[in-house]
Design a protein around this motif. Sequence first.
Motif, PDB file in Angstrom:
ATOM      1  N   GLU A   1       0.814  -1.224   0.000  1.00 44.15           N
ATOM      2  CA  GLU A   1       0.000   0.000   0.000  1.00 44.15           C
ATOM      3  C   GLU A   1       0.846   1.272   0.000  1.00 44.15           C
ATOM      4  O   GLU A   1       0.346   2.344  -0.326  1.00 44.15           O
ATOM      5  N   LEU A   2       2.104   1.154   0.380  1.00 49.10           N
ATOM      6  CA  LEU A   2       2.961   2.339   0.495  1.00 49.10           C
ATOM      7  C   LEU A   2       3.377   2.872  -0.873  1.00 49.10           C
ATOM      8  O   LEU A   2       3.600   2.097  -1.800  1.00 49.10           O
ATOM      9  N   ASP A   3       3.508   4.165  -0.952  1.00 52.34           N
ATOM     10  CA  ASP A   3       4.052   4.811  -2.146  1.00 52.34           C
ATOM     11  C   ASP A   3       5.446   5.307  -1.782  1.00 52.34           C
ATOM     12  O   ASP A   3       5.641   6.463  -1.415  1.00 52.34           O
ATOM     13  N   ILE A   4       6.416   4.392  -1.846  1.00 54.59           N
ATOM     14  CA  ILE A   4       7.782   4.704  -1.444  1.00 54.59           C
ATOM     15  C   ILE A   4       8.457   5.469  -2.577  1.00 54.59           C
ATOM     16  O   ILE A   4       8.546   4.972  -3.699  1.00 54.59           O
ATOM     17  N   PRO A   5       8.925   6.681  -2.310  1.00 48.89           N
ATOM     18  CA  PRO A   5       9.543   7.500  -3.371  1.00 48.89           C
ATOM     19  C   PRO A   5      10.711   6.772  -4.034  1.00 48.89           C
ATOM     20  O   PRO A   5      11.561   6.190  -3.355  1.00 48.89           O
ATOM     21  N   GLY A   6      10.721   6.772  -5.358  1.00 46.48           N
ATOM     22  CA  GLY A   6      11.819   6.172  -6.097  1.00 46.48           C
ATOM     23  C   GLY A   6      11.796   4.664  -6.192  1.00 46.48           C
ATOM     24  O   GLY A   6      12.703   4.047  -6.756  1.00 46.48           O
ATOM     25  N   LEU A   7      10.761   4.035  -5.653  1.00 42.92           N
ATOM     26  CA  LEU A   7      10.660   2.575  -5.701  1.00 42.92           C
ATOM     27  C   LEU A   7       9.500   2.209  -6.617  1.00 42.92           C
ATOM     28  O   LEU A   7       8.358   2.589  -6.359  1.00 42.92           O
ATOM     29  N   ASP A   8       9.781   1.477  -7.693  1.00 44.28           N
ATOM     30  CA  ASP A   8       8.704   1.127  -8.611  1.00 44.28           C
ATOM     31  C   ASP A   8       7.890  -0.046  -8.058  1.00 44.28           C
ATOM     32  O   ASP A   8       8.222  -0.639  -7.030  1.00 44.28           O
ATOM     33  N   GLU A   9       6.819  -0.346  -8.747  1.00 44.67           N
ATOM     34  CA  GLU A   9       5.871  -1.362  -8.268  1.00 44.67           C
ATOM     35  C   GLU A   9       6.523  -2.735  -8.122  1.00 44.67           C
ATOM     36  O   GLU A   9       6.263  -3.456  -7.160  1.00 44.67           O
ATOM     37  N   GLU A  10       7.388  -3.081  -9.040  1.00 45.34           N
ATOM     38  CA  GLU A  10       8.057  -4.386  -8.987  1.00 45.34           C
ATOM     39  C   GLU A  10       8.961  -4.491  -7.761  1.00 45.34           C
ATOM     40  O   GLU A  10       8.948  -5.502  -7.046  1.00 45.34           O
ATOM     41  N   ASP A  11       9.749  -3.447  -7.506  1.00 43.56           N
ATOM     42  CA  ASP A  11      10.635  -3.468  -6.346  1.00 43.56           C
ATOM     43  C   ASP A  11       9.841  -3.488  -5.040  1.00 43.56           C
ATOM     44  O   ASP A  11      10.220  -4.164  -4.081  1.00 43.56           O
ATOM     45  N   ARG A  12       8.748  -2.742  -5.000  1.00 44.71           N
ATOM     46  CA  ARG A  12       7.898  -2.728  -3.807  1.00 44.71           C
ATOM     47  C   ARG A  12       7.325  -4.130  -3.560  1.00 44.71           C
ATOM     48  O   ARG A  12       7.273  -4.595  -2.416  1.00 44.71           O
ATOM     49  N   PHE A  13       6.936  -4.811  -4.617  1.00 44.36           N
ATOM     50  CA  PHE A  13       6.398  -6.161  -4.505  1.00 44.36           C
ATOM     51  C   PHE A  13       7.456  -7.127  -3.966  1.00 44.36           C
ATOM     52  O   PHE A  13       7.181  -7.944  -3.075  1.00 44.36           O
ATOM     53  N   LEU A  14       8.690  -7.016  -4.471  1.00 43.77           N
ATOM     54  CA  LEU A  14       9.771  -7.873  -3.990  1.00 43.77           C
ATOM     55  C   LEU A  14      10.049  -7.622  -2.509  1.00 43.77           C
ATOM     56  O   LEU A  14      10.202  -8.561  -1.723  1.00 43.77           O
ATOM     57  N   CYS A  15      10.112  -6.348  -2.124  1.00 40.44           N
ATOM     58  CA  CYS A  15      10.338  -6.001  -0.711  1.00 40.44           C
ATOM     59  C   CYS A  15       9.212  -6.552   0.167  1.00 40.44           C
ATOM     60  O   CYS A  15       9.455  -7.058   1.269  1.00 40.44           O
TER      61      CYS A  15
END
Length: 198
Positions: A84-98
């Motif tokens: 749910e977070l909108d982490i600056p500079g992190l795309d959707e794929e990287d957010r999913f991996l994290c």
Amino acid sequence: MVTRNKDVAMSFVIKTARTYDPDPAHSEQVTALALALFDGLRALHGYGPGERRRLEIAGRLHDIGWSRVASGKHHKLSRDLILELDIPGLDEEDRFLCALVARYHTKALPDESRHRGFASLDSHRRQLVEWLSGMLRVADGLDCSHAKAIGGLVCEVGGKTLTIHLEAAGDCRMEVERARQKQELLERKTGRRIEYRC
């Protein structure tokens, strides 16, 4: 510009952890230990700064699910909150991996036959999630008391054994036992039996 974006992203992650995590000092300690494992095992996994960054983000956020539950499935809630977070500079794929790495810091191991999110990844990304989750699981075990009993660690990679030398001020038997309970995935990825030395 890239450095600035990374700094903005990590500032956001740290602020989020301090807002949602009931014990952010534990997550910071777990992250430090996980990053020490990452650095010590670089010759085996071959990953670089980008993957290390993902581990750092997942480590700092792995317990934010406790803000929504008193017991049980906090690991899955941590995953959901990260998504749910909108982490600056992190795309959707990287957010999913994290999010997946945080999800697998405890309980079930990644399993493509039972977990749709993990199964949706290609083999390269599944390998990455397994490596990072394996390191995070052991690091989490090494701070199970939330008391920073382990100040740091150094890895010694042998042909059949991975020896993790622990910097401990006192008795760390509980932490070592918990790490042993959570080391299966990392043993599988390294292809080595893990031993601990205090």
